[in-house]
Design a protein around this motif. Structure first.
Motif, PDB file in Angstrom:
ATOM      1  N   UNK A 279       7.153   3.359  -2.153  1.00 38.32           N
ATOM      2  CA  UNK A 279       6.518   4.118  -0.973  1.00 38.32           C
ATOM      3  C   UNK A 279       5.418   4.901  -1.722  1.00 38.32           C
ATOM      4  N   UNK A 280       5.743   5.605  -2.615  1.00 41.30           N
ATOM      5  CA  UNK A 280       4.603   6.599  -3.210  1.00 41.30           C
ATOM      6  C   UNK A 280       3.572   5.821  -3.987  1.00 41.30           C
ATOM      7  N   UNK A 281       4.011   4.800  -4.560  1.00 44.41           N
ATOM      8  CA  UNK A 281       3.043   3.990  -5.423  1.00 44.41           C
ATOM      9  C   UNK A 281       1.905   3.297  -4.413  1.00 44.41           C
ATOM     10  N   UNK A 282       2.405   2.968  -3.212  1.00 42.42           N
ATOM     11  CA  UNK A 282       1.770   2.159  -2.158  1.00 42.42           C
ATOM     12  C   UNK A 282       0.537   3.243  -1.608  1.00 42.42           C
ATOM     13  N   UNK A 283       1.282   4.395  -1.372  1.00 38.56           N
ATOM     14  CA  UNK A 283       0.322   5.457  -0.613  1.00 38.56           C
ATOM     15  C   UNK A 283      -0.614   5.846  -1.678  1.00 38.56           C
ATOM     16  N   UNK A 284      -0.406   5.788  -2.864  1.00 40.70           N
ATOM     17  CA  UNK A 284      -1.478   6.460  -3.711  1.00 40.70           C
ATOM     18  C   UNK A 284      -2.325   5.145  -4.014  1.00 40.70           C
ATOM     19  N   UNK A 285      -2.100   3.776  -3.981  1.00 43.36           N
ATOM     20  CA  UNK A 285      -3.230   2.783  -4.252  1.00 43.36           C
ATOM     21  C   UNK A 285      -3.947   2.709  -2.833  1.00 43.36           C
ATOM     22  N   UNK A 286      -3.125   2.556  -1.903  1.00 42.01           N
ATOM     23  CA  UNK A 286      -3.914   2.467  -0.533  1.00 42.01           C
ATOM     24  C   UNK A 286      -4.500   3.505  -0.120  1.00 42.01           C
ATOM     25  N   UNK A 287      -4.139   4.797  -0.191  1.00 41.61           N
ATOM     26  CA  UNK A 287      -4.824   6.013   0.099  1.00 41.61           C
ATOM     27  C   UNK A 287      -4.165   6.291   1.510  1.00 41.61           C
ATOM     28  N   UNK A 288      -3.217   5.589   2.050  1.00 40.95           N
ATOM     29  CA  UNK A 288      -2.776   5.947   3.507  1.00 40.95           C
ATOM     30  C   UNK A 288      -1.476   5.702   3.496  1.00 40.95           C
ATOM     31  N   UNK A 289      -0.443   6.430   4.383  1.00 39.65           N
ATOM     32  CA  UNK A 289       0.997   6.182   4.180  1.00 39.65           C
ATOM     33  C   UNK A 289       1.159   4.788   4.892  1.00 39.65           C
TER      34      UNK A 289
END
Length: 125
Positions: free
Chosen positions: A30-40
């Protein structure tokens, strides 16, 4: 003159490549996705898309039934084809669906008199 068996081929090339070790695929967190996408991840990415848009008849068209199709060739101006293609890709819909809707709308609202059911060729001919 005979040809050498050592001539260049893809099979020989593959055999000469070094073998790569097998690795397990990376699992995303989840942390990787948030960092890549810029949103939770729980946040909708499409907040700006309106869901209350209606068609010209005031309703969203129902899913189309599968119906026997007839292949038809048509010549379109290059600019219209490019516009149709870009619009279809942007809206994630096929160019055929846009053309079918446009033809149906034109036949329904255009200045044409509907022919009698018994007039003209049979369906599918």
């Amino acid at each position: 003159m005979s040809k050498s068996n050592d001539r260049g081929s893809l099979m020989g090339l593959k055999a000469s490549l070094p073998s790569m070790p097998r690795v397990t695929p990376v699992s995303f967190t989840t942390e990787m996705e948030e960092q890549i996408l810029g949103v939770s991840v729980g946040t909708s990415l499409h907040k700006d898309i309106r869901k209350d848009v209606k068609t010209s008849k005031g309703r969203i068209p129902p899913a189309r039934r599968k119906e026997t199709a007839v292949l038809m060739n048509a010549k379109l101006p290059v600019t219209l084809h490019a516009r149709l293609k870009r619009t279809a890709q942007f809206n994630d819909i096929s160019m055929t669906d846009i053309l079918i809707r446009a033809i149906e709308a034109e036949l329904d609202t255009g200045p044409y008199s509907p022919p009698p059911e018994t007039w003209g060729s049979e369906m599918g001919e």
